[in-house]
Structures are given as C-alpha cells and as structure tokens.
Design a protein around this motif. Structure first.
Motif, PDB file in Angstrom:
ATOM      1  N   GLU A  43       0.822  -1.207   0.000  1.00  0.00           N
ATOM      2  CA  GLU A  43       0.000   0.000   0.000  1.00  0.00           C
ATOM      3  C   GLU A  43       0.858   1.259   0.000  1.00  0.00           C
ATOM      4  OE1 GLU A  43      -3.470   2.182   2.702  1.00  0.00           O
ATOM      5  OE2 GLU A  43      -2.784   0.153   3.178  1.00  0.00           O
ATOM      6  N   GLY A  44       1.923   1.245   0.817  1.00  0.00           N
ATOM      7  CA  GLY A  44       2.791   2.416   0.898  1.00  0.00           C
ATOM      8  C   GLY A  44       3.478   2.714  -0.410  1.00  0.00           C
ATOM      9  N   GLN A  45       3.979   1.667  -1.078  1.00  0.00           N
ATOM     10  CA  GLN A  45       4.683   1.889  -2.331  1.00  0.00           C
ATOM     11  C   GLN A  45       3.725   2.254  -3.455  1.00  0.00           C
ATOM     12  OE1 GLN A  45       7.280  -1.368  -3.125  1.00  0.00           O
ATOM     13  NE2 GLN A  45       8.428  -1.097  -1.229  1.00  0.00           N
ATOM     14  N   THR A  46       2.533   1.721  -3.426  1.00  0.00           N
ATOM     15  CA  THR A  46       1.536   2.096  -4.430  1.00  0.00           C
ATOM     16  C   THR A  46       1.180   3.572  -4.300  1.00  0.00           C
ATOM     17  OG1 THR A  46       0.616  -0.138  -4.496  1.00  0.00           O
ATOM     18  CG2 THR A  46      -0.783   1.650  -5.299  1.00  0.00           C
ATOM     19  N   THR A  47       1.027   4.034  -3.049  1.00  0.00           N
ATOM     20  CA  THR A  47       0.731   5.443  -2.813  1.00  0.00           C
ATOM     21  C   THR A  47       1.870   6.320  -3.292  1.00  0.00           C
ATOM     22  OG1 THR A  47      -0.652   4.918  -0.899  1.00  0.00           O
ATOM     23  CG2 THR A  47       0.212   7.160  -1.045  1.00  0.00           C
ATOM     24  N   GLN A  48       3.102   5.920  -2.983  1.00  0.00           N
ATOM     25  CA  GLN A  48       4.261   6.711  -3.383  1.00  0.00           C
ATOM     26  C   GLN A  48       4.361   6.812  -4.899  1.00  0.00           C
ATOM     27  OE1 GLN A  48       6.045   8.416  -1.297  1.00  0.00           O
ATOM     28  NE2 GLN A  48       7.430   9.267  -2.836  1.00  0.00           N
ATOM     29  N   ARG A  49       4.114   5.700  -5.599  1.00  0.00           N
ATOM     30  CA  ARG A  49       4.212   5.713  -7.062  1.00  0.00           C
ATOM     31  C   ARG A  49       3.134   6.578  -7.692  1.00  0.00           C
ATOM     32  NH1 ARG A  49       4.759   0.021  -6.493  1.00  0.00           N
ATOM     33  NH2 ARG A  49       6.928  -0.641  -6.602  1.00  0.00           N
ATOM     34  N   SER A  50       2.015   6.730  -7.028  1.00  0.00           N
ATOM     35  CA  SER A  50       0.906   7.496  -7.600  1.00  0.00           C
ATOM     36  C   SER A  50       1.149   8.999  -7.531  1.00  0.00           C
ATOM     37  CB  SER A  50      -0.397   7.148  -6.874  1.00  0.00           C
ATOM     38  OG  SER A  50      -0.374   7.643  -5.546  1.00  0.00           O
ATOM     39  N   LYS A  51       2.092   9.447  -6.710  1.00  0.00           N
ATOM     40  CA  LYS A  51       2.311  10.875  -6.518  1.00  0.00           C
ATOM     41  C   LYS A  51       2.970  11.520  -7.731  1.00  0.00           C
ATOM     42  CE  LYS A  51       2.720  10.572  -1.476  1.00  0.00           C
ATOM     43  NZ  LYS A  51       3.603  10.779  -0.308  1.00  0.00           N
ATOM     44  N   LEU A  52       4.005  10.877  -8.259  1.00  0.00           N
ATOM     45  CA  LEU A  52       4.773  11.485  -9.338  1.00  0.00           C
ATOM     46  C   LEU A  52       3.957  11.715 -10.606  1.00  0.00           C
ATOM     47  CD1 LEU A  52       7.451  12.572 -10.355  1.00  0.00           C
ATOM     48  CD2 LEU A  52       8.118  10.228 -10.938  1.00  0.00           C
ATOM     49  N   PRO A  53       3.188  10.739 -11.104  1.00  0.00           N
ATOM     50  CA  PRO A  53       2.407  11.003 -12.328  1.00  0.00           C
ATOM     51  C   PRO A  53       1.433  12.162 -12.183  1.00  0.00           C
ATOM     52  CG  PRO A  53       2.492   8.649 -11.875  1.00  0.00           C
ATOM     53  CD  PRO A  53       3.052   9.329 -10.668  1.00  0.00           C
ATOM     54  N   GLY A  54       0.809  12.294 -11.012  1.00  0.00           N
ATOM     55  CA  GLY A  54      -0.126  13.392 -10.805  1.00  0.00           C
ATOM     56  C   GLY A  54       0.573  14.737 -10.880  1.00  0.00           C
ATOM     57  N   ALA A  55       1.721  14.851 -10.208  1.00  0.00           N
ATOM     58  CA  ALA A  55       2.473  16.104 -10.234  1.00  0.00           C
ATOM     59  C   ALA A  55       2.975  16.407 -11.636  1.00  0.00           C
ATOM     60  CB  ALA A  55       3.641  16.029  -9.250  1.00  0.00           C
ATOM     61  N   GLN A  56       3.438  15.388 -12.336  1.00  0.00           N
ATOM     62  CA  GLN A  56       3.921  15.596 -13.706  1.00  0.00           C
ATOM     63  C   GLN A  56       2.793  16.056 -14.626  1.00  0.00           C
ATOM     64  OE1 GLN A  56       5.576  11.661 -14.256  1.00  0.00           O
ATOM     65  NE2 GLN A  56       7.669  12.474 -14.226  1.00  0.00           N
ATOM     66  N   THR A  57       1.623  15.452 -14.468  1.00  0.00           N
ATOM     67  CA  THR A  57       0.485  15.823 -15.307  1.00  0.00           C
ATOM     68  C   THR A  57       0.100  17.278 -15.095  1.00  0.00           C
ATOM     69  OG1 THR A  57      -0.372  13.562 -15.320  1.00  0.00           O
ATOM     70  CG2 THR A  57      -1.927  15.325 -15.827  1.00  0.00           C
ATOM     71  N   MET A  58       0.065  17.708 -13.835  1.00  0.00           N
ATOM     72  CA  MET A  58      -0.307  19.097 -13.567  1.00  0.00           C
ATOM     73  C   MET A  58       0.762  20.048 -14.080  1.00  0.00           C
ATOM     74  SD  MET A  58      -1.631  20.971 -10.079  1.00  0.00           S
ATOM     75  CE  MET A  58      -3.183  20.082 -10.118  1.00  0.00           C
ATOM     76  N   TYR A  59       2.027  19.707 -13.909  1.00  0.00           N
ATOM     77  CA  TYR A  59       3.074  20.598 -14.413  1.00  0.00           C
ATOM     78  C   TYR A  59       2.981  20.750 -15.926  1.00  0.00           C
ATOM     79  CZ  TYR A  59       7.469  22.639 -15.765  1.00  0.00           C
ATOM     80  OH  TYR A  59       8.405  23.467 -16.341  1.00  0.00           O
TER      81      TYR A  59
END
Length: 213
Positions: A43-59
């Motif tokens: 669960e922890g690693q899945t959450t961590q991996r989900s952060k980067l794509p979201g930030a990249q998409t918004m940027y």
C-alpha cells in the motif's frame, strides 16, 4: 555512491555487476543497485508511485502559461535545477491514488514578493470572490503596483490550472472583487498571489474555494 574519476570506467553508463554507473558532466558515478523489493505492490509503495504522475500531469498543463514562468523564476531564486524540479519538490506529496489532490496545500505560486498583511475573503460566491488586505507597501518586496493574480483549478478539470484574466487590482487597492468564470464545474479552487509589474517576481499564494449551490 562512488566517483570514478581517472578510472577505466569513466564515461561509462549502465549496469555492471551489482552496480549502476552513470555520467553527469565530466564525472562518472557508481551506485549500488537497490535490493529486490519483497512486496513491490504494498500500500505504501503504491501510494508513493501514484504521486509522481499526478504532479507531472499538472506541471505539463502549465507549460506556456504564466505559471510556468513563475516556476522558472522561483527555481532560480532557490537554486534548483529547473521550474519542473521546483514544482515536483513543492507539490509531489499533494497527490495520491484515485486522482486525489490536496488542493488547500497545493503550491501554485511562490517567490520573493510578500503577500499583503491580513489577506482574507470577505465574501465567497459561486460567481465571485471578494478579498480585503492591508497594504504593506514599503520595500522592494512589496510595491504598490504589484498586481493581484488568481489561478484556478476547477473540479471538472482537476489537473488543469488556469490563470484568470487580469483582475485589474493592485496591492495598493487593499481590496478586490474577482469574477469566477462560468462553466460546468461544481467546485473552484482559487490561488491568489501577486506579480511584480515587470513580471520578474511573484509571491506565495493563498488558497480559497467556492462551490455552486
């Protein structure tokens, strides 16, 4: 991590044994490969991996806009590699699984300009935001001509920040009425900040939100 200057491996890149080598500029580095992850879908690693794509998409959505300029300038002020790296550093932890975004903590502007003292919303409507603040004009970090600027994210376009039209209000006005565009949105997240008249400095942002009844 080891530096391989004056080594036969200088300039090499790739995996060698239990190490990976890579070159940055004129220096070559070797780093031990990470141990095998026993549970790569925890669960922890899945959450961590989900952060980067979201930030990249918004940027990516800010490219070509005033916001991209803001990030480039603040990156220089903070001596970061680029506006992209600054944005990830400031915001990556604001994203999560299932399109989660922590809008109140999102940083859409920052910089060396000061926000006015006591900035607050005196009225929030579905079609406008009314603001008041104390004019703190006194130094190069707070000029009377600094322009109120508002970026918005609408819930029907959750990764698409947009800068609203020029509000027409400056720091010296002490108050403003900001129209909120019509649309199919239900909730609008608003980020208010100030821009120097020459467009070379910006302030941190303050968050407000409004919802249609």
């Amino acid at each position: 991590m080891a530096t391989l200057n004056d080594s036969v491996l200088q300039g090499a890149s790739g995996k060698i044994g239990g190490y990976v080598t890579y070159t940055v500029g004129n220096k070559t580095y070797a780093r031990k490969l990470a141990d095998t992850i026993s549970n790569p879908r925890s669960e922890g690693q899945t959450t961590q991996r989900s952060k980067l794509p979201g930030a990249q998409t918004m940027y990516r959505a800010t490219r070509g806009s005033m916001l991209e300029k803001v990030y480039t300038l603040v990156a220089r002020e903070e001596e970061r590699r680029s506006g992209y790296h600054w944005f990830l550093h400031a915001n990556m932890n604001m994203f999560g699984p299932n399109d989660y975004i922590d809008y109140p903590r999102l940083v859409l502007s920052d910089g060396s300009l000061q926000l006015p003292f006591g900035m607050k919303a005196t009225a929030i409507h579905a079609d406008k935001l009314e603001l008041e603040w104390l004019d703190n004009t006194s130094t190069v970090t707070a000029q009377a001509t600094d322009q109120l600027t508002v970026a918005a994210i609408f819930d029907n376009e959750p990764y698409q920040p947009v800068v609203l039209d020029d509000t027409g209000f400056c720091r010296s006005n002490g108050k403003a009425i900001v129209p909120v565009p019509e649309g199919t949105w239900t909730t609008a997240h608003l980020y208010c900040f100030f821009a120097a008249q020459d467009g070379k400095r910006y302030s941190p942002c303050m968050y407000f939100s409004t919802s249609k009844s």
